[in-house]
Design an enzyme around this catalytic site. Structure first.
Site, PDB file in Angstrom:
ATOM      1  N   HIS A  17       0.844  -1.209   0.000  1.00  0.00           N
ATOM      2  CA  HIS A  17       0.000   0.000   0.000  1.00  0.00           C
ATOM      3  C   HIS A  17       0.873   1.250   0.000  1.00  0.00           C
ATOM      4  CE1 HIS A  17      -3.146  -2.533   2.343  1.00  0.00           C
ATOM      5  NE2 HIS A  17      -3.572  -2.422   1.099  1.00  0.00           N
ATOM      6  N   ARG A  92      -1.333  -6.537  -8.067  1.00  0.00           N
ATOM      7  CA  ARG A  92      -0.267  -7.504  -7.790  1.00  0.00           C
ATOM      8  C   ARG A  92      -0.160  -8.553  -8.884  1.00  0.00           C
ATOM      9  NH1 ARG A  92      -2.722  -9.155  -2.220  1.00  0.00           N
ATOM     10  NH2 ARG A  92      -4.450  -8.999  -3.665  1.00  0.00           N
ATOM     11  N   SER A 129      -3.152  -7.626   2.905  1.00  0.00           N
ATOM     12  CA  SER A 129      -3.585  -7.469   4.295  1.00  0.00           C
ATOM     13  C   SER A 129      -3.994  -8.809   4.890  1.00  0.00           C
ATOM     14  CB  SER A 129      -4.739  -6.468   4.386  1.00  0.00           C
ATOM     15  OG  SER A 129      -4.282  -5.177   4.049  1.00  0.00           O
TER      16      SER A 129
END
Length: 158
Positions: A17, A92, A129
């Protein structure tokens, strides 16, 4: 002024992030990190905690501000109200692209806001996350995956 919004639940904020938001700050005059309360997720950190961590991480980065995205708010409406010309999303892999493109088209249709995709730096392409939370909850070391303030908060959660 060209403003962009980088949305997410940031639960927790991780190195991927930070890298994408830092790059967005070099492309836009103003970047709003929009911390969302995803109603379909059970969060590890409260919205207030996530806001505090993001504010600390980005405090020294010119042109970056942190805001809460009110629960139940459409991202397109948030961007319109914030005067944003773009949404910035990190990708990603191809699965991320497949997930994000329909949302990007919908947001453009609803408000005219464009989505800019930034490919993840390979050093962070494996980080999510979810992975950070799971590794941490199982006792693993996530210090290389998160900013220091997030690592300290995670340690306090043990």
């Amino acid at each position: 002024m060209r403003r962009a919004v980088c949305p997410g639940s940031f639960d927790p904020l991780h190195s991927g992030h930070v890298e994408v938001i830092t790059r967005a700050a070099s492309l836009f005059d103003d970047v709003v990190v929009a911390v969302a309360a995803n109603l379909s997720k059970k969060h590890l950190f409260t919205l207030e905690e996530r806001l505090e961590m993001a504010e600390e991480v980005f405090r020294g980065l010119d042109g970056v501000s942190v805001m809460a995205m009110p629960p139940g708010t459409l991202l397109a409406d948030f961007c319109h109200d914030a005067g944003a010309a773009a949404i910035v999303k990190g990708l990603r892999n191809g699965s991320d692209l497949d997930y994000e493109v329909p949302m990007a088209v919908t947001n453009r249709h609803l408000s005219g806001v464009e989505t800019v995709f930034l490919p993840a730096d390979p050093r962070h392409a494996h980080v999510s996350s979810t992975i950070v939370r799971e590794v941490h909850l199982l006792g693993g070391d996530v210090s290389a995956m998160v900013p220091g303030v997030v690592g300290r908060r995670l340690t306090q959660r043990r």
